[in-house]
Design a protein around this motif. Structure first.
Motif, mmCIF file in Angstrom:
data_model
loop_
_atom_site.group_PDB
_atom_site.id
_atom_site.type_symbol
_atom_site.label_atom_id
_atom_site.label_comp_id
_atom_site.label_asym_id
_atom_site.label_seq_id
_atom_site.Cartn_x
_atom_site.Cartn_y
_atom_site.Cartn_z
ATOM 1 N N TRP A 51 -22.155 26.283 72.728
ATOM 2 C CA TRP A 51 -22.525 26.894 71.230
ATOM 3 C C TRP A 51 -23.658 27.730 71.161
ATOM 4 O O TRP A 51 -23.603 28.514 70.344
ATOM 5 C CB TRP A 51 -22.218 25.816 70.273
ATOM 6 N N PRO A 54 -23.526 32.451 72.311
ATOM 7 C CA PRO A 54 -22.241 33.253 71.954
ATOM 8 C C PRO A 54 -21.826 34.350 72.991
ATOM 9 O O PRO A 54 -20.793 34.814 73.016
ATOM 10 C CB PRO A 54 -22.600 33.983 70.598
ATOM 11 N N TRP A 57 -18.965 33.382 75.398
ATOM 12 C CA TRP A 57 -17.738 33.162 74.885
ATOM 13 C C TRP A 57 -16.536 33.972 75.467
ATOM 14 O O TRP A 57 -15.523 33.267 76.036
ATOM 15 C CB TRP A 57 -17.796 32.945 73.454
ATOM 16 N N ASP A 79 -19.874 28.487 61.112
ATOM 17 C CA ASP A 79 -20.094 30.043 61.571
ATOM 18 C C ASP A 79 -19.929 30.031 63.283
ATOM 19 O O ASP A 79 -19.384 31.056 63.706
ATOM 20 C CB ASP A 79 -21.492 30.249 61.397
ATOM 21 N N LEU A 80 -20.133 28.983 63.959
ATOM 22 C CA LEU A 80 -20.271 28.834 65.354
ATOM 23 C C LEU A 80 -18.543 28.937 65.582
ATOM 24 O O LEU A 80 -18.237 29.940 66.547
ATOM 25 C CB LEU A 80 -20.799 27.798 66.005
ATOM 26 N N GLY A 83 -17.098 32.373 64.739
ATOM 27 C CA GLY A 83 -17.462 33.429 65.899
ATOM 28 C C GLY A 83 -16.851 33.212 67.064
ATOM 29 O O GLY A 83 -16.249 34.194 67.639
ATOM 30 N N GLY A 86 -13.147 34.537 66.615
ATOM 31 C CA GLY A 86 -13.293 36.187 66.348
ATOM 32 C C GLY A 86 -13.080 36.770 67.801
ATOM 33 O O GLY A 86 -13.157 37.972 68.031
#
Ligand SMILES: NC(=O)c1ccc[n+]([C@@H]2O[C@H](COP(=O)([O-])OP(=O)(O)OC[C@H]3O[C@@H](n4cnc5c(N)ncnc54)[C@H](OP(=O)(O)O)[C@@H]3O)[C@@H](O)[C@H]2O)c1
Length: 282
Positions: A51, A54, A57, A79-80, A83, A86
């Motif tokens: 985490w 990013p 990921w 938010d993590l 993200g 996303g």
């Protein structure tokens, strides 16, 4: 070939989930860990996933069909998780490990915001809301050493009950959801064990399984929270409040509905764990 990224693969749910997926055949299981060199699970591809990184990921989730997201218990989790989502194309199915009544997890609304990030995404999802894991009783990071070394189960329960759930049953539900997204898209499962047990009843079962005296100690919150601080302390204090409000008491039939068999009892789990409380993992 299905490709599945299991975040938190070294954790209590990650281990049995990875084992179930690897045993299916025809599934590439990527085991996400911030310390991939420590991932040594048969049939699992150790995969760097943190985490706090990013940038990694996209590579971890490259070309996967589904992702098991173990919620990080920290204030920036919404938010993590948003993200991470996303970087996933909409066809990737997301299964989130959340918890029972996530909407009642404090002033920051952080847990429900994590769920919302998942349920509002363009793409399919399943949310798992489990109760307390039986495996906290055998995890050296929680109660195992206190039970074995001190014969104590310290827990500020004030008579409350918990329908302890075996993470192997959570993993079984997660595996179904990850591999059959069409069936489980848009569904939230409340995952529990079969029966509500008080802490003295839990201690008695631990005593029978280990052959030692094990006493439930109804400690104060301050004692139970010793050594914790910050957000972890706030969250743990709230969790004990929620235990006493009965949030984790009522059993559901979601494990049986999804897997076709009833959830494991605490007695069965402890028999599998053995007297030294090391088994019952995968
Ligand atoms: N415990 C409960 O009763 C309960 C109930 C409901 C919901 N939940 C939720 O479930 C989530 C936690 O899932 P979990 O219990 O499966 O994970 P966990 O056992 O708490 O492990 C989480 C992560 O901790 C890291 N870790 C650090 N030291 C470790 C060690 N010695 N052994 C294993 N892992 C270690 C691993 O990440 P790295 O590999 O990256 O180091 C691992 O993936 C949280 O969101 C929690 O709120 C828990």
């Amino acid at each position: 070939m299905d490709r599945v990224l299991v975040t938190g693969v070294r954790g209590k749910t990650g281990v049995p989930l990875a084992a179930l997926l690897a045993a299916r055949g025809g599934v590439e299981v990527r085991g996400g860990s911030s310390d991939p060199r420590s991932v040594d699970l048969p049939g699992v591809v150790p995969t760097a996933f943190s985490w706090d990184d990013p940038d990694g990921w996209r590579a971890a989730a490259d070309d996967v069909d589904a992702v098991f997201v173990v919620r990080p218990d920290r204030l920036d989790a919404p938010d993590l998780v948003a993200g991470l989502l996303g970087v996933l194309p909409p066809h990737v199915h997301v299964v989130l490990l959340s918890e029972r009544r996530a909407e009642e997890t404090g002033g920051h609304d952080w847990a429900v915001r994590v769920e919302r990030a998942v349920t509002s995404r363009e793409g399919s999802w399943t949310v798992l809301r489990p109760g307390w894991f039986m495996q906290v009783l055998t995890d050296p990071r929680f109660f195992r050493d206190l039970v074995l070394d001190d014969g104590a189960l310290p827990f500020p329960s004030r008579g409350a009950r918990l329908a302890w759930v075996d993470v192997r049953d959570i993993a079984a539900v997660a595996a179904e959801a990850l591999l059959a997204p069409d069936v489980h898209d848009g569904v939230t499962y409340e995952i529990t064990g079969p029966e509500p047990l008080s802490l003295p009843e839990t201690a008695a079962l631990l005593a029978a399984a280990t052959g030692r005296e094990v006493e439930h100690r109804d400690v104060t919150d301050a004692e139970a929270l010793e050594g914790t601080g910050g957000f972890e302390r706030e969250l743990t204090a709230l969790t004990y409040d929620r235990v006493r409000a009965g949030v984790f008491a009522d059993p559901t039939d979601d494990v049986e509905r999804v897997t076709g068999r009833p959830p494991r009892s605490l007695r069965t789990f402890l028999a599998d764990a053995g007297p030294d409380l090391t088994g019952g993992v995968a």
